[in-house]
Write an enzyme that holds these catalytic residues in place. Sequence first.
Site, PDB file in Angstrom:
ATOM      1  N   GLY A  91       0.816  -1.215   0.000  1.00  0.00           N
ATOM      2  CA  GLY A  91       0.000   0.000   0.000  1.00  0.00           C
ATOM      3  C   GLY A  91       0.846   1.259   0.000  1.00  0.00           C
ATOM      4  O   GLY A  91       0.523   2.229   0.696  1.00  0.00           O
ATOM      5  N   SER A  92       1.913   1.264  -0.802  1.00  0.00           N
ATOM      6  CA  SER A  92       2.801   2.448  -0.791  1.00  0.00           C
ATOM      7  C   SER A  92       2.570   3.358  -1.996  1.00  0.00           C
ATOM      8  O   SER A  92       3.381   4.222  -2.299  1.00  0.00           O
ATOM      9  CB  SER A  92       4.270   2.034  -0.672  1.00  0.00           C
ATOM     10  OG  SER A  92       4.592   0.972  -1.528  1.00  0.00           O
ATOM     11  N   SER A  93       1.442   3.177  -2.682  1.00  0.00           N
ATOM     12  CA  SER A  93       1.099   4.102  -3.769  1.00  0.00           C
ATOM     13  C   SER A  93       0.600   5.434  -3.232  1.00  0.00           C
ATOM     14  O   SER A  93       0.633   6.443  -3.946  1.00  0.00           O
ATOM     15  CB  SER A  93       0.019   3.480  -4.665  1.00  0.00           C
ATOM     16  OG  SER A  93      -1.045   2.968  -3.883  1.00  0.00           O
ATOM     17  N   ARG A 101      -2.633  -1.848  -5.109  1.00  0.00           N
ATOM     18  CA  ARG A 101      -3.640  -2.771  -5.632  1.00  0.00           C
ATOM     19  C   ARG A 101      -3.794  -2.533  -7.126  1.00  0.00           C
ATOM     20  O   ARG A 101      -3.586  -3.440  -7.922  1.00  0.00           O
ATOM     21  CB  ARG A 101      -4.980  -2.565  -4.914  1.00  0.00           C
ATOM     22  CG  ARG A 101      -6.129  -3.369  -5.516  1.00  0.00           C
ATOM     23  CD  ARG A 101      -7.409  -3.170  -4.748  1.00  0.00           C
ATOM     24  NE  ARG A 101      -7.577  -1.769  -4.360  1.00  0.00           N
ATOM     25  CZ  ARG A 101      -8.477  -1.327  -3.495  1.00  0.00           C
ATOM     26  NH1 ARG A 101      -9.290  -2.169  -2.908  1.00  0.00           N
ATOM     27  NH2 ARG A 101      -8.574  -0.052  -3.202  1.00  0.00           N
ATOM     28  N   VAL A 157      -4.252  -7.643  -2.086  1.00  0.00           N
ATOM     29  CA  VAL A 157      -3.784  -8.454  -0.948  1.00  0.00           C
ATOM     30  C   VAL A 157      -4.811  -9.507  -0.513  1.00  0.00           C
ATOM     31  O   VAL A 157      -4.482 -10.429   0.223  1.00  0.00           O
ATOM     32  CB  VAL A 157      -3.355  -7.598   0.274  1.00  0.00           C
ATOM     33  CG1 VAL A 157      -2.156  -6.733  -0.053  1.00  0.00           C
ATOM     34  CG2 VAL A 157      -4.512  -6.782   0.829  1.00  0.00           C
ATOM     35  N   SER A 184      -3.926  -0.013  14.313  1.00  0.00           N
ATOM     36  CA  SER A 184      -4.634   1.258  14.504  1.00  0.00           C
ATOM     37  C   SER A 184      -5.032   1.381  15.963  1.00  0.00           C
ATOM     38  O   SER A 184      -5.234   0.361  16.646  1.00  0.00           O
ATOM     39  CB  SER A 184      -5.900   1.270  13.638  1.00  0.00           C
ATOM     40  OG  SER A 184      -6.766   2.307  14.035  1.00  0.00           O
ATOM     41  N   TYR A 197     -13.311  -2.974  11.352  1.00  0.00           N
ATOM     42  CA  TYR A 197     -11.934  -2.447  11.340  1.00  0.00           C
ATOM     43  C   TYR A 197     -11.244  -2.721  12.690  1.00  0.00           C
ATOM     44  O   TYR A 197     -10.079  -3.131  12.727  1.00  0.00           O
ATOM     45  CB  TYR A 197     -12.026  -0.953  11.059  1.00  0.00           C
ATOM     46  CG  TYR A 197     -10.746  -0.230  10.773  1.00  0.00           C
ATOM     47  CD1 TYR A 197     -10.064  -0.395   9.566  1.00  0.00           C
ATOM     48  CD2 TYR A 197     -10.213   0.674  11.695  1.00  0.00           C
ATOM     49  CE1 TYR A 197      -8.895   0.310   9.296  1.00  0.00           C
ATOM     50  CE2 TYR A 197      -9.051   1.382  11.433  1.00  0.00           C
ATOM     51  CZ  TYR A 197      -8.397   1.196  10.232  1.00  0.00           C
ATOM     52  OH  TYR A 197      -7.241   1.902   9.966  1.00  0.00           O
TER      53      TYR A 197
HETATM   54  P1  NDP Z   1      -4.954   5.175   1.904  1.00  0.00           P
HETATM   55  O1  NDP Z   1      -6.372   4.921   1.596  1.00  0.00           O
HETATM   56  O2  NDP Z   1      -4.385   6.550   1.729  1.00  0.00           O
HETATM   57  O3  NDP Z   1      -4.001   4.148   1.079  1.00  0.00           O
HETATM   58  C1  NDP Z   1      -4.317   2.793   1.100  1.00  0.00           C
HETATM   59  C2  NDP Z   1      -3.223   2.017   0.403  1.00  0.00           C
HETATM   60  O4  NDP Z   1      -3.510   0.600   0.535  1.00  0.00           O
HETATM   61  C3  NDP Z   1      -3.132   2.283  -1.084  1.00  0.00           C
HETATM   62  O5  NDP Z   1      -1.774   2.162  -1.459  1.00  0.00           O
HETATM   63  C4  NDP Z   1      -3.960   1.162  -1.722  1.00  0.00           C
HETATM   64  O6  NDP Z   1      -3.580   0.826  -3.055  1.00  0.00           O
HETATM   65  C5  NDP Z   1      -3.637   0.017  -0.772  1.00  0.00           C
HETATM   66  N1  NDP Z   1      -4.700  -0.997  -0.743  1.00  0.00           N
HETATM   67  C6  NDP Z   1      -5.964  -0.860  -0.270  1.00  0.00           C
HETATM   68  N2  NDP Z   1      -6.649  -2.005  -0.448  1.00  0.00           N
HETATM   69  C7  NDP Z   1      -5.801  -2.888  -1.043  1.00  0.00           C
HETATM   70  C8  NDP Z   1      -5.912  -4.218  -1.501  1.00  0.00           C
HETATM   71  N3  NDP Z   1      -7.055  -4.919  -1.385  1.00  0.00           N
HETATM   72  N4  NDP Z   1      -4.834  -4.798  -2.082  1.00  0.00           N
HETATM   73  C9  NDP Z   1      -3.689  -4.117  -2.216  1.00  0.00           C
HETATM   74  N5  NDP Z   1      -3.513  -2.852  -1.808  1.00  0.00           N
HETATM   75  C10 NDP Z   1      -4.559  -2.238  -1.227  1.00  0.00           C
HETATM   76  O7  NDP Z   1      -4.771   4.675   3.434  1.00  0.00           O
HETATM   77  P2  NDP Z   1      -3.811   5.185   4.600  1.00  0.00           P
HETATM   78  O8  NDP Z   1      -2.489   5.534   4.060  1.00  0.00           O
HETATM   79  O9  NDP Z   1      -4.551   6.141   5.446  1.00  0.00           O
HETATM   80  O10 NDP Z   1      -3.708   3.829   5.457  1.00  0.00           O
HETATM   81  C11 NDP Z   1      -2.561   2.971   5.430  1.00  0.00           C
HETATM   82  C12 NDP Z   1      -2.697   1.998   6.589  1.00  0.00           C
HETATM   83  O11 NDP Z   1      -2.723   2.734   7.828  1.00  0.00           O
HETATM   84  C13 NDP Z   1      -3.971   1.162   6.554  1.00  0.00           C
HETATM   85  O12 NDP Z   1      -3.697  -0.147   6.987  1.00  0.00           O
HETATM   86  C14 NDP Z   1      -4.865   1.875   7.546  1.00  0.00           C
HETATM   87  O13 NDP Z   1      -5.828   1.014   8.096  1.00  0.00           O
HETATM   88  C15 NDP Z   1      -3.855   2.334   8.578  1.00  0.00           C
HETATM   89  N6  NDP Z   1      -4.317   3.418   9.415  1.00  0.00           N
HETATM   90  C16 NDP Z   1      -4.670   4.634   8.861  1.00  0.00           C
HETATM   91  C17 NDP Z   1      -5.121   5.653   9.687  1.00  0.00           C
HETATM   92  C18 NDP Z   1      -5.502   7.005   9.169  1.00  0.00           C
HETATM   93  O14 NDP Z   1      -6.021   7.812   9.956  1.00  0.00           O
HETATM   94  N7  NDP Z   1      -5.283   7.331   7.913  1.00  0.00           N
HETATM   95  C19 NDP Z   1      -5.247   5.444  11.138  1.00  0.00           C
HETATM   96  C20 NDP Z   1      -4.856   4.151  11.599  1.00  0.00           C
HETATM   97  C21 NDP Z   1      -4.408   3.181  10.750  1.00  0.00           C
HETATM   98  P3  NDP Z   1      -4.246   1.598  -4.330  1.00  0.00           P
HETATM   99  O15 NDP Z   1      -3.623   2.968  -4.347  1.00  0.00           O
HETATM  100  O16 NDP Z   1      -3.868   0.774  -5.524  1.00  0.00           O
HETATM  101  O17 NDP Z   1      -5.726   1.648  -4.071  1.00  0.00           O
END
Ligand code: NDP
Length: 245
Positions: free
Chosen positions: A14-16, A39, A66, A144, A157
């Site tokens: 999820g580093s996009s 993804r 994933v 989280s 969640y």
């Molecule tokens: P974003 O929505 O900004 O980014 C999500 C990332 O996860 C994207 O790179 C996306 O890929 C990837 N992703 C989502 N679903 C899938 C899948 N099924 N398969 C592969 N890749 C997937 O989220 P955040 O950066 O906010 O969150 C990152 C992590 O931190 C998560 O686990 C989230 O639960 C956790 N978190 C976030 C908080 C917040 O306040 N933001 C608080 C607590 C935890 P693509 O770009 O291709 O869609």
Amino acid sequence: MSDNAENRTILVTGSSRGIGRAIALRLARDGFDIAVHCRSNLAEAEKTAALIREAGRSARILSFDVCDRDAARRAIEDDIAAGGAYWGVVVNAGINRDGTMAAFSDDDWDSVLRTDLDGFYNVMKPCIMPMARKRRGRVVVMSSVSGIVGTRGQTNYSAAKAGLIGAAKALAMELASRGITVNAVAPGLIETDMITEENRERILPLIPMRRTGRPEEVAAAVAFLMSDAASYITRAVIPVAGGLV
Ligand code: NDP
């Protein structure tokens, strides 16, 4: 060249975008090569990869859902065959689908559990043995605050993120003798695409520091856990939440 210097690649799922991108950039600046993952959002993953290369490190892109165990296994096994075992893995990809449990569709439950919890298994399973054979490495799991305290409107969640803490702690026990640390980071409310205006208004008054966090502030904790300085820290959970827990 020592084995570590030769092959310190970290897979960041999820580093996009969002927190994952900030982690990938910070780790690149700290001297690691990065396996960027998304993804489907290849355009954004390419941007992350370009920024990593600007920082002087190498980046390659893996793209798979994933939730799809076979696709994850194939992509990761191929990447390890080409580049060697990862030094570290950041299991970060995740989604939320908020609402009261009474109002959930079955898919609201299933999609979050499959992505956030099963995704951990699907990604880590093909990574473990190659890392264990090297007898070194780091795993950081993105949990989280919701997984620690249980948050109204997030039974799905909270369940997945609490499950990740249990899984990380158990895996830490299994891998400790192999020199691999496994820790969880538990962010609070961080400014990314994931948070909504409703979240912000509801949660902000509860945060002692009275502000949301930045993705870079989560990345700093992950970078520390990946560093040589954190070599004796395993089975820990580090909140990055402005005092929310
Ligand atoms: P974003 O929505 O900004 O980014 C999500 C990332 O996860 C994207 O790179 C996306 O890929 C990837 N992703 C989502 N679903 C899938 C899948 N099924 N398969 C592969 N890749 C997937 O989220 P955040 O950066 O906010 O969150 C990152 C992590 O931190 C998560 O686990 C989230 O639960 C956790 N978190 C976030 C908080 C917040 O306040 N933001 C608080 C607590 C935890 P693509 O770009 O291709 O869609």
